[in-house]
Write a protein that holds these residues in place. Structure first.
Motif, PDB file in Angstrom:
ATOM      1  N   UNK A 188       6.635   6.729  11.590  1.00 11.25           N
ATOM      2  CA  UNK A 188       5.350   7.217  11.101  1.00 11.25           C
ATOM      3  C   UNK A 188       5.521   8.236   9.972  1.00 11.25           C
ATOM      4  N   UNK A 189       4.698   8.041   8.930  1.00 10.10           N
ATOM      5  CA  UNK A 189       4.603   8.970   7.785  1.00 10.10           C
ATOM      6  C   UNK A 189       5.921   9.136   7.037  1.00 10.10           C
ATOM      7  N   UNK A 190       6.811   8.133   7.148  1.00 11.35           N
ATOM      8  CA  UNK A 190       8.034   8.172   6.342  1.00 11.35           C
ATOM      9  C   UNK A 190       7.960   7.164   5.188  1.00 11.35           C
ATOM     10  N   UNK A 191       6.745   6.685   4.922  1.00  9.00           N
ATOM     11  CA  UNK A 191       6.552   5.790   3.779  1.00  9.00           C
ATOM     12  C   UNK A 191       6.277   6.580   2.515  1.00  9.00           C
ATOM     13  N   UNK A 230      17.873  11.360   4.075  1.00  7.71           N
ATOM     14  CA  UNK A 230      18.142  10.162   4.884  1.00  7.71           C
ATOM     15  C   UNK A 230      17.466  10.262   6.239  1.00  7.71           C
ATOM     16  N   UNK A 231      17.158   9.107   6.805  1.00  6.22           N
ATOM     17  CA  UNK A 231      16.535   9.099   8.121  1.00  6.22           C
ATOM     18  C   UNK A 231      17.376   8.204   9.025  1.00  6.22           C
ATOM     19  N   UNK A 232      17.524   8.603  10.288  1.00 10.56           N
ATOM     20  CA  UNK A 232      18.346   7.817  11.224  1.00 10.56           C
ATOM     21  C   UNK A 232      17.435   6.955  12.067  1.00 10.56           C
ATOM     22  N   UNK A 245       0.855  -1.188   0.000  1.00 10.27           N
ATOM     23  CA  UNK A 245       0.000   0.000   0.000  1.00 10.27           C
ATOM     24  C   UNK A 245       0.886   1.230   0.000  1.00 10.27           C
ATOM     25  N   UNK A 246       0.683   2.120   0.985  1.00 15.77           N
ATOM     26  CA  UNK A 246       1.540   3.304   1.084  1.00 15.77           C
ATOM     27  C   UNK A 246       2.699   3.079   2.045  1.00 15.77           C
ATOM     28  N   UNK A 247       2.720   1.898   2.699  1.00 16.76           N
ATOM     29  CA  UNK A 247       3.813   1.606   3.638  1.00 16.76           C
ATOM     30  C   UNK A 247       5.022   1.043   2.904  1.00 16.76           C
ATOM     31  N   UNK A 295      -1.665   8.330  -2.831  1.00 15.36           N
ATOM     32  CA  UNK A 295      -2.162   8.736  -4.152  1.00 15.36           C
ATOM     33  C   UNK A 295      -3.501   9.460  -4.010  1.00 15.36           C
ATOM     34  N   UNK A 296      -4.210   9.185  -2.924  1.00 11.64           N
ATOM     35  CA  UNK A 296      -5.519   9.814  -2.715  1.00 11.64           C
ATOM     36  C   UNK A 296      -5.386  11.148  -1.989  1.00 11.64           C
ATOM     37  N   UNK A 297      -4.139  11.547  -1.716  1.00 12.51           N
ATOM     38  CA  UNK A 297      -3.920  12.851  -1.101  1.00 12.51           C
ATOM     39  C   UNK A 297      -4.064  12.841   0.403  1.00 12.51           C
ATOM     40  N   UNK A 298      -4.108  11.660   1.022  1.00 14.97           N
ATOM     41  CA  UNK A 298      -4.250  11.604   2.479  1.00 14.97           C
ATOM     42  C   UNK A 298      -2.898  11.597   3.172  1.00 14.97           C
ATOM     43  N   UNK A 299      -2.880  11.009   4.372  1.00 14.53           N
ATOM     44  CA  UNK A 299      -1.662  10.931   5.177  1.00 14.53           C
ATOM     45  C   UNK A 299      -0.699   9.945   4.518  1.00 14.53           C
ATOM     46  N   UNK A 300       0.606  10.286   4.483  1.00 13.33           N
ATOM     47  CA  UNK A 300       1.570   9.328   3.907  1.00 13.33           C
ATOM     48  C   UNK A 300       1.629   8.045   4.717  1.00 13.33           C
ATOM     49  N   UNK A 301       2.137   6.987   4.075  1.00 12.16           N
ATOM     50  CA  UNK A 301       2.298   5.710   4.761  1.00 12.16           C
ATOM     51  C   UNK A 301       3.471   5.745   5.730  1.00 12.16           C
ATOM     52  N   UNK A 302       3.691   4.608   6.408  1.00  8.94           N
ATOM     53  CA  UNK A 302       4.775   4.495   7.389  1.00  8.94           C
ATOM     54  C   UNK A 302       5.938   3.719   6.784  1.00  8.94           C
ATOM     55  N   UNK A 303       7.082   3.864   7.446  1.00  8.77           N
ATOM     56  CA  UNK A 303       8.252   3.058   7.095  1.00  8.77           C
ATOM     57  C   UNK A 303       8.434   2.027   8.194  1.00  8.77           C
ATOM     58  N   UNK A 304       8.476   0.748   7.831  1.00  2.96           N
ATOM     59  CA  UNK A 304       8.646  -0.315   8.808  1.00  2.96           C
ATOM     60  C   UNK A 304       9.999  -0.983   8.589  1.00  2.96           C
TER      61      UNK A 304
END
Ligand SMILES: [Zn+2]
Ligand SMILES: [Zn+2]
Length: 364
Positions: free
Chosen positions: A306-309, A288-290, A259-261, A313-322
């Protein structure tokens, strides 16, 4: 009088073509359909003579060789002569026969929209993160520039004989008169003396266009971006189709998308997992992210940023990075490292196993 011109057929026309042409014309000029019309009668006589000659292989051969046969040689002298049509008419051409396909299968010449052209554009996950433009080549068929889509060589149009260029045929049935598109010319009113040499009469030409297609951030694999009017050309003045660009997102060497993650596996050394560390993750958007790996982190442990994914596409909150930790065991070959590990084992005898898995001490 050229019999082929009279029937509106090519010189190489076969028997079937000639019979069809005759029936079509007979339906229009038969004296029984045009009572009292001397012009129609004269025309029908020509049609019948042409038909009789061309349908007979022997007579056709003689005609092609230049010998004129029959009364047509003195054509002008017969103008206005009121003859009996039955003499020339094909015996099987009864009225029922003539009208067998009246009012069925009138050709559809309404404007028709052109077909869509489907192409694929491959984008990277970095493209998805930022949005991009994809360059695609669209191969399509558009109206021929030489003949403007008509398929006819310039100046090679002649009025259709069957309808005198009107494009319609009058059909009398009982007391009713019907008008239908002319069979001889599909309602165009003309016949083709020479096909367009550029497109061989097809009316279309192949064309390639390079398009820069906007790909929005967060685009999903398999999404379709339409570019209006860049499909195949329409027919009979119809609008062109669209170019339909299917987006294919290429696999990434580090990140897996859900998805967005974004999911990433982070390799960590034993001592880093035990003592804690900080790891820099190369991000898709370039920033870059630490990642802080706390002391005592286990293999398989997951951290959610959170929100680093990916952007939505629908303009909402970005996905997460896991980020999932993978503790990598070192390849211990040198004596010094082995000794350190043995000492570590002596210091931490119960660090992993509990009483259910007793240690079976073996000499090293
Ligand atoms: Zn016609
Ligand atoms: Zn053409």
């Amino acid at each position: 009088m050229d019999f082929y011109v009279v029937l509106g057929v090519r010189r190489g026309a076969n028997d079937g073509d000639i019979r069809r042409a005759y029936r079509r014309l007979a339906r229009q000029y038969h004296p029984d359909i045009n009572p009292g019309d001397r012009e129609a009668a004269a025309r029908f006589r020509d049609i019948a003579t042409a038909y009789e000659t061309l349908v007979d292989p022997e007579r056709r051969q003689r005609y092609d060789a230049g010998e004129h046969t029959g009364p047509d040689a003195a054509d002008a002298g017969f103008a206005g002569f009121d003859f009996s049509p039955q003499v020339h008419a094909e015996p099987s051409t009864t009225f029922g026969d003539l009208f067998a396909n009246v009012l069925v299968g009138a050709p559809d010449r309404r404007p028709a929209r052109g077909a869509d052209v489907h192409v694929q554009a491959a984008v990277t996950l970095e493209d998805v993160a930022r949005g991009t433009t994809a360059r695609v080549t669209v191969a399509r068929h558009v109206a021929c520039r030489v003949c403007a889509g008509g398929g006819v060589a310039p100046g090679a149009r002649a009025a259709c004989l069957a309808c005198d260029g009107g494009g319609t045929t009058r059909v009398v049935r009982g007391h009713m008169v019907f008008t239908r598109p002319c069979d001889g010319c599909d309602g165009t009113g003309y016949r083709v003396r020479q096909a367009c040499v550029a497109c061989h009469g097809a009316g279309t030409e192949p064309r390639s266009d390079v398009l820069d297609v906007p790909v929005p951030p967060g685009v999903l694999d398999g999404a379709v971006v339409s570019v209006e009017g860049m499909g195949h050309g329409g027919r009979f003045g119809g609008a062109p189709g669209d170019a339909r660009v299917t987006i294919a997102v290429l696999p990434h060497r580090l990140y897996r998308r859900e998805g967005d993650d974004l999911h990433v596996e982070v390799p960590v050394a034993v001592h880093e997992a035990a003592l804690g560390t900080r790891i820099t993750l190369p991000m898709l958007d370039g920033a870059p992210v630490r990642l802080k790996v706390p002391p005592g982190t286990q293999s398989g442990q997951r951290f959610r940023l959170r929100e680093r994914g990916l952007p939505s596409a629908r303009g909402g909150v970005p996905g997460d990075l896991l980020a999932e930790i993978r503790v990598m065991l070192p390849r211990v070959l040198d004596e010094r490292s082995k000794e350190l590990l043995r000492e570590f084992g002596r210091l931490q005898p119960d660090s992993v196993r509990d009483a259910r898995f007793p240690v079976h001490e073996e000499p090293h």
